[in-house]
Design an enzyme around this catalytic site. Structure first.
Site: not given
Ligand code: R5P
Length: 298
Positions: A38, A98, A170, A193
């Site tokens: 399961d 998160q 970012d 970003k």
């Molecule tokens: C975001 O804040 C992280 O530092 C990465 O830039 C992000 O997780 C990258 O995700 P993806 O490759 O899907 O754009």
């Protein structure tokens, strides 16, 4: 004090566990992992661990929910076998992105994971390139963070690049970019970003200059490669002559490899914190640096 005795590996990254045991001299603990019909997980520790300080290695990537549950169950089995302490080696910590409430009604899942691991009986954690500094504080236990740049910066130095500029893709990447800029004695440029959805981001260069330069793009994670490829292509539009990425955790989800292939990126240097698939290993633009020595030392 009881001696360290074993590293037990979950099913997520046995290759890395083996490499760390080879380098550190700590034995790989025998463990039986099994699925019932399961899909419930069953674990049996096949070593005598009473009074010993032990480690569990689990990289919480690709199938994070399964790997987390397996980790909890291994931890429970070890605690019930009366170990002195358990240190979790988590090369990649799932749910780290998160880490804040970004709109009403959303959870802080990174905090929940930290609470669950503490509650399950972990005594300390060793991890790498946390998405943000506050995550360390989510754990009510000692957290040792190692950094991929300890290995990636020397790699860049061997490339003998000239006219370098470090570009933070970012706002969250500014700390990592500054560390690269300090070590490589290079200026920094910043990108603004805006994430439109899980796959699409909008970007603008709002500080610094990339024209005629070798851009180094550091980021903690490359998942769908949306961030990396948009940032690289924008730098190319602004006249960058070469673009090389430095990624802590190469998840390479969905068509990430294809996007990287078609992009202005010349090379992506990343680590094996996540198991390296055959496609990743063979990708002409990707170079992998092993983190086994970093964790063996830690
Ligand atoms: C975001 O804040 C992280 O530092 C990465 O830039 C992000 O997780 C990258 O995700 P993806 O490759 O899907 O754009």
């Amino acid at each position: 004090m009881s001696a360290v005795s074993f590293i037990f590996s979950g099913s997520s990254h046995p290759h890395l566990a083996k490499e760390i045991t080879n380098l550190s001299g700590i034995s790989l603990g025998k463990i039986h992992l099994h699925f019932f019909p399961d899909q419930e997980i069953f674990v049996e520790i096949l070593e005598s661990v009473q009074g010993k300080n032990v480690f569990i290695l689990q990289s919480l990537a690709k199938n994070p929910n399964l790997h987390l549950m397996e980790l909890f169950i291994i931890l429970d089995a070890l605690k019930r076998a009366s170990v002195a302490s358990v240190t979790l080696i988590l090369p990649y910590l799932a749910y780290a992105r998160q880490d804040r409430i970004d709109r009403p009604g959303t959870p802080i899942t990174a905090k929940l994971i930290a609470d669950l691991l503490t509650q399950a009986g972990a005594n300390s954690v060793i991890t790498m390139d946390l998405h943000s500094a506050q995550i360390e504080g989510f754990f009510n236990l000692p957290v040792q963070q190692v950094f991929s740049r300890t290995l990636l910066i020397p790699y860049f130095q061997t490339l003998q690049l000239d006219d370098i500029v470090i570009v933070a893709p970012d706002k969250g990447g500014i700390e990592m970019a500054s560390a690269y800029a300090r070590e490589l004695k290079a200026p920094i440029a910043l990108i603004d970003k805006e994430r439109m959805n899980s796959f699409y981001v909008k970007m603008r260069l709002f500080a610094g200059d990339v024209e005629g330069k070798t851009v180094i793009l550091p980021d903690d994670i490359c998942s769908t490669a949306g961030t990396l490829v948009s940032a690289a292509n924008m730098c190319a539009d602004f006249g960058a002559k070469r673009i090389i990425a430095a990624i802590g955790h190469g998840l390479f989800i969905e068509d990430a490899l294809e996007k990287i292939d078609k992009s202005a990126i010349e090379m992506v240097i990343t680590t094996d914190s996540i198991p390296v698939s055959e496609q990743v290993a063979k990708h002409p633009k990707i170079r992998i640096v092993s983190i086994a020595s970093l964790f063996a030392e830690a």
